[in-house]
Design a protein around this motif. Structure first.
Motif, PDB file in Angstrom:
ATOM      1  N   LYS A   9       0.924  -1.192   0.067  1.00  0.00           N
ATOM      2  CA  LYS A   9      -0.091  -0.113   0.107  1.00  0.00           C
ATOM      3  C   LYS A   9       0.956   1.231  -0.088  1.00  0.00           C
ATOM      4  CE  LYS A   9      -0.550  -0.066   4.897  1.00  0.00           C
ATOM      5  NZ  LYS A   9      -1.429  -0.154   5.992  1.00  0.00           N
ATOM      6  N   ALA A  10       0.456   2.312  -0.423  1.00  0.00           N
ATOM      7  CA  ALA A  10       0.945   3.637  -0.458  1.00  0.00           C
ATOM      8  C   ALA A  10       0.063   4.865  -0.119  1.00  0.00           C
ATOM      9  CB  ALA A  10       1.626   3.842  -1.983  1.00  0.00           C
ATOM     10  N   ARG A  11       0.640   5.857   0.146  1.00  0.00           N
ATOM     11  CA  ARG A  11      -0.258   7.170   0.416  1.00  0.00           C
ATOM     12  C   ARG A  11      -0.759   7.470  -0.827  1.00  0.00           C
ATOM     13  NH1 ARG A  11       1.123  10.848   4.952  1.00  0.00           N
ATOM     14  NH2 ARG A  11       0.115  12.455   3.575  1.00  0.00           N
ATOM     15  N   LEU A  12      -2.272   8.000  -0.755  1.00  0.00           N
ATOM     16  CA  LEU A  12      -2.872   8.415  -1.974  1.00  0.00           C
ATOM     17  C   LEU A  12      -1.991   9.522  -2.618  1.00  0.00           C
ATOM     18  CD1 LEU A  12      -4.947   8.124  -4.045  1.00  0.00           C
ATOM     19  CD2 LEU A  12      -6.561   9.399  -2.629  1.00  0.00           C
ATOM     20  N   ASP A  13      -1.782  10.696  -1.667  1.00  0.00           N
ATOM     21  CA  ASP A  13      -1.052  11.861  -2.382  1.00  0.00           C
ATOM     22  C   ASP A  13       0.285  11.452  -2.999  1.00  0.00           C
ATOM     23  OD1 ASP A  13       0.118  11.321  -0.055  1.00  0.00           O
ATOM     24  OD2 ASP A  13       0.402  13.405   0.613  1.00  0.00           O
ATOM     25  N   GLN A  14       1.063  10.713  -2.371  1.00  0.00           N
ATOM     26  CA  GLN A  14       2.317  10.094  -3.068  1.00  0.00           C
ATOM     27  C   GLN A  14       2.010   9.213  -4.327  1.00  0.00           C
ATOM     28  OE1 GLN A  14       4.433   7.252  -1.022  1.00  0.00           O
ATOM     29  NE2 GLN A  14       6.006   8.517  -1.065  1.00  0.00           N
ATOM     30  N   TRP A  15       1.068   8.753  -4.319  1.00  0.00           N
ATOM     31  CA  TRP A  15       0.649   7.992  -5.910  1.00  0.00           C
ATOM     32  C   TRP A  15       0.266   9.002  -6.708  1.00  0.00           C
ATOM     33  CZ3 TRP A  15      -3.192   6.723  -8.974  1.00  0.00           C
ATOM     34  CH2 TRP A  15      -3.106   6.067  -9.959  1.00  0.00           C
TER      35      TRP A  15
END
Length: 120
Positions: A9-15
């Motif tokens: 998983k990753a942060r939405l803003d980062q993606w």
């Protein structure tokens, strides 16, 4: 992070920044905070919302609403060809003007004439 370790998983803003939908991560965070982004049909209010491979993301970009499916999370903000590998278009982009309801004046046509005649 090691070579063999794969993030789940990753942060939405980062993606959004890695995939080049926005020019900066702070703009991505503002877009999320405004409630303009939905993930799997639910609106997102926080930039740190976790995003996973296979999620469906709907976001505004310019005058269009884009629907994309997450294919990879990425590890950096690379060139545009690399960023295109992080997602696939899940639906045809829609013009935001087409999604907004048509503006109707409150008093229009015959109704307006009848209202002014009754007032006189």
């Amino acid at each position: 992070m090691t070579e063999g370790a794969e993030r789940t998983k990753a942060r939405l803003d980062q993606w959004l920044w890695f995939a080049r939908f926005v020019k900066s991560r702070s703009l991505a965070a503002r877009l999320c905070a405004a409630g303009a982004v939905t993930v799997n049909g639910s609106p997102v209010k926080k930039a740190n919302h976790p995003i996973r491979i296979g999620d469906l993301v709907v976001l505004p970009q310019g005058g269009w609403q884009r629907t994309v499916r997450v294919l990879a999370l990425g590890i950096r903000r690379g060139p545009a060809p690399e960023a295109r590998l992080l997602y696939e278009e899940a639906a045809v982009s829609t013009c935001l003007a087409d999604l907004a309801p048509a503006w109707m004046p409150l008093l229009a046509g015959d109704e307006f004439d009848a209202a002014t005649a009754a007032a006189d």
